[in-house]
Scaffold this motif. Structure first.
Motif, PDB file in Angstrom:
ATOM      1  N   SER A  17       0.841  -1.037  -0.119  1.00 51.75           N
ATOM      2  CA  SER A  17       0.092   0.140   0.013  1.00 51.75           C
ATOM      3  C   SER A  17       0.930   1.087   0.023  1.00 51.75           C
ATOM      4  O   SER A  17       0.546   2.217  -0.712  1.00 51.75           O
ATOM      5  CB  SER A  17      -0.883   0.011   1.415  1.00 51.75           C
ATOM      6  OG  SER A  17      -1.674   1.311   1.162  1.00 51.75           O
ATOM      7  N   LYS A  63     -11.687  11.312 -11.568  1.00 51.73           N
ATOM      8  CA  LYS A  63     -10.922  10.396 -10.865  1.00 51.73           C
ATOM      9  C   LYS A  63     -10.809  11.059  -9.494  1.00 51.73           C
ATOM     10  O   LYS A  63     -10.587  12.165  -9.318  1.00 51.73           O
ATOM     11  CB  LYS A  63      -9.668  10.043 -11.643  1.00 51.73           C
ATOM     12  CG  LYS A  63      -9.447   9.653 -12.874  1.00 51.73           C
ATOM     13  CD  LYS A  63      -9.972   8.069 -12.920  1.00 51.73           C
ATOM     14  CE  LYS A  63     -10.073   7.644 -14.541  1.00 51.73           C
ATOM     15  NZ  LYS A  63     -11.081   6.830 -14.713  1.00 51.73           N
ATOM     16  N   TYR A  65      -8.314  10.904  -6.001  1.00 46.34           N
ATOM     17  CA  TYR A  65      -6.947  10.565  -5.304  1.00 46.34           C
ATOM     18  C   TYR A  65      -6.812  10.782  -3.852  1.00 46.34           C
ATOM     19  O   TYR A  65      -7.640  12.032  -3.302  1.00 46.34           O
ATOM     20  CB  TYR A  65      -6.015  11.452  -6.262  1.00 46.34           C
ATOM     21  CG  TYR A  65      -5.715  11.016  -7.363  1.00 46.34           C
ATOM     22  CD1 TYR A  65      -4.455  10.306  -7.672  1.00 46.34           C
ATOM     23  CD2 TYR A  65      -6.406  11.289  -8.595  1.00 46.34           C
ATOM     24  CE1 TYR A  65      -4.107   9.987  -8.834  1.00 46.34           C
ATOM     25  CE2 TYR A  65      -5.896  10.998  -9.915  1.00 46.34           C
ATOM     26  CZ  TYR A  65      -4.887  10.130  -9.999  1.00 46.34           C
ATOM     27  OH  TYR A  65      -4.635   9.851 -11.302  1.00 46.34           O
ATOM     28  N   THR A  86      -9.275  12.576   0.249  1.00 45.35           N
ATOM     29  CA  THR A  86      -9.486  12.118  -0.998  1.00 45.35           C
ATOM     30  C   THR A  86     -10.255  13.185  -1.722  1.00 45.35           C
ATOM     31  O   THR A  86     -11.361  13.975  -1.138  1.00 45.35           O
ATOM     32  CB  THR A  86     -10.437  10.885  -0.666  1.00 45.35           C
ATOM     33  OG1 THR A  86      -9.754   9.969  -0.232  1.00 45.35           O
ATOM     34  CG2 THR A  86     -10.715  10.458  -2.374  1.00 45.35           C
ATOM     35  N   LYS A 125      -4.223   7.033  -6.610  1.00 43.88           N
ATOM     36  CA  LYS A 125      -5.732   6.770  -7.042  1.00 43.88           C
ATOM     37  C   LYS A 125      -6.209   5.999  -5.898  1.00 43.88           C
ATOM     38  O   LYS A 125      -6.005   5.005  -5.147  1.00 43.88           O
ATOM     39  CB  LYS A 125      -5.906   5.877  -8.243  1.00 43.88           C
ATOM     40  CG  LYS A 125      -5.468   6.570  -9.431  1.00 43.88           C
ATOM     41  CD  LYS A 125      -5.654   5.701 -10.795  1.00 43.88           C
ATOM     42  CE  LYS A 125      -5.473   6.517 -11.949  1.00 43.88           C
ATOM     43  NZ  LYS A 125      -5.866   5.665 -13.095  1.00 43.88           N
ATOM     44  N   ALA A 126      -7.657   6.679  -5.446  1.00 43.53           N
ATOM     45  CA  ALA A 126      -8.597   6.299  -4.468  1.00 43.53           C
ATOM     46  C   ALA A 126      -9.299   5.120  -4.827  1.00 43.53           C
ATOM     47  O   ALA A 126      -9.889   5.150  -6.050  1.00 43.53           O
ATOM     48  CB  ALA A 126      -9.247   7.480  -3.942  1.00 43.53           C
ATOM     49  N   LYS A 127      -9.596   4.093  -4.049  1.00 46.83           N
ATOM     50  CA  LYS A 127     -10.790   3.221  -4.118  1.00 46.83           C
ATOM     51  C   LYS A 127     -11.763   3.724  -3.289  1.00 46.83           C
ATOM     52  O   LYS A 127     -11.810   4.662  -2.517  1.00 46.83           O
ATOM     53  CB  LYS A 127     -10.087   1.796  -3.632  1.00 46.83           C
ATOM     54  CG  LYS A 127      -9.056   1.351  -4.430  1.00 46.83           C
ATOM     55  CD  LYS A 127      -8.385   0.091  -3.964  1.00 46.83           C
ATOM     56  CE  LYS A 127      -7.380  -0.333  -4.673  1.00 46.83           C
ATOM     57  NZ  LYS A 127      -6.139  -0.595  -3.877  1.00 46.83           N
ATOM     58  N   ASP A 128     -13.213   3.179  -3.607  1.00 45.21           N
ATOM     59  CA  ASP A 128     -14.039   3.479  -3.044  1.00 45.21           C
ATOM     60  C   ASP A 128     -14.017   3.458  -1.479  1.00 45.21           C
ATOM     61  O   ASP A 128     -14.610   4.337  -0.855  1.00 45.21           O
ATOM     62  CB  ASP A 128     -15.482   2.646  -3.470  1.00 45.21           C
ATOM     63  CG  ASP A 128     -15.766   3.119  -5.000  1.00 45.21           C
ATOM     64  OD1 ASP A 128     -15.631   4.309  -5.507  1.00 45.21           O
ATOM     65  OD2 ASP A 128     -16.249   2.114  -5.548  1.00 45.21           O
ATOM     66  N   HIS A 129     -13.309   2.662  -0.737  1.00 44.66           N
ATOM     67  CA  HIS A 129     -13.367   2.558   0.586  1.00 44.66           C
ATOM     68  C   HIS A 129     -12.167   3.077   1.170  1.00 44.66           C
ATOM     69  O   HIS A 129     -11.981   2.989   2.215  1.00 44.66           O
ATOM     70  CB  HIS A 129     -13.366   0.860   0.897  1.00 44.66           C
ATOM     71  CG  HIS A 129     -12.191   0.179   0.399  1.00 44.66           C
ATOM     72  ND1 HIS A 129     -12.207  -0.188  -0.966  1.00 44.66           N
ATOM     73  CD2 HIS A 129     -10.766  -0.084   0.721  1.00 44.66           C
ATOM     74  CE1 HIS A 129     -10.991  -0.853  -1.479  1.00 44.66           C
ATOM     75  NE2 HIS A 129     -10.361  -0.929  -0.221  1.00 44.66           N
ATOM     76  N   ASP A 130     -11.248   3.853   0.130  1.00 47.20           N
ATOM     77  CA  ASP A 130      -9.927   4.404   0.737  1.00 47.20           C
ATOM     78  C   ASP A 130     -10.264   5.603   1.555  1.00 47.20           C
ATOM     79  O   ASP A 130     -11.050   6.564   0.859  1.00 47.20           O
ATOM     80  CB  ASP A 130      -9.123   4.863  -0.404  1.00 47.20           C
ATOM     81  CG  ASP A 130      -8.141   3.799  -0.725  1.00 47.20           C
ATOM     82  OD1 ASP A 130      -8.166   2.667  -0.066  1.00 47.20           O
ATOM     83  OD2 ASP A 130      -7.030   4.070  -1.605  1.00 47.20           O
TER      84      ASP A 130
END
Length: 133
Positions: A17, A63, A65, A86, A125-130
């Motif tokens: 990560s 996008k 981040y 984010t 790049k962020a994920k939905d849960h980040d």
């Protein structure tokens, strides 16, 4: 044996990560509309403008981040809050931009003292849960 394996897997996951984050520079801006991606349609205040490093002819529009302050770039010795934020890319930071990502003032203030004006960051790049780096 199982406990040792679980700990090892957790350590590797954390390192992957961290390794996936890239280093850069962040500044902030205060006028979010109009934007290169959404014209006159407001997108909130947790937004950012991408420099040419990320812009890719607008492919980065929309996008998300995750950004974390990693240190000072000027005379403000400890600007970081220890938090991450984010943001959604809504604009293009023009040629000559002093940063990798130009954050909204609200996003910048979440991760650093705005008096600093410019900071070192890690971004990915962020994920939905980040929520954090």
């Amino acid at each position: 044996m199982k406990k040792t394996t679980l700990i090892f897997v957790a350590i590797v996951a954390c390192l992957v990560s961290i390794a996936s984050a890239k280093s850069g520079v962040a500044t902030f801006y205060t006028k979010y509309v109009p934007s290169a991606c959404y014209g006159d349609k407001p997108q909130g205040n947790m937004v950012a403008a991408a420099s040419d490093v990320l812009w890719n002819n607008g492919a980065v529009c929309g996008k998300k981040y995750t950004i974390k302050c990693t240190g000072a770039r000027n005379a403000v010795p400890f600007p970081c809050t220890g938090k991450s934020v984010t943001v959604k890319i809504v604009d293009h930071c023009p040629a000559g931009c002093a940063s990798t990502i130009d954050l909204s003032k609200e996003a910048f203030t979440h991760i650093a003292d705005p008096v600093a004006g410019i900071i070192n960051i890690d971004y990915k790049k962020a994920k939905d849960h980040d929520h954090d780096l």
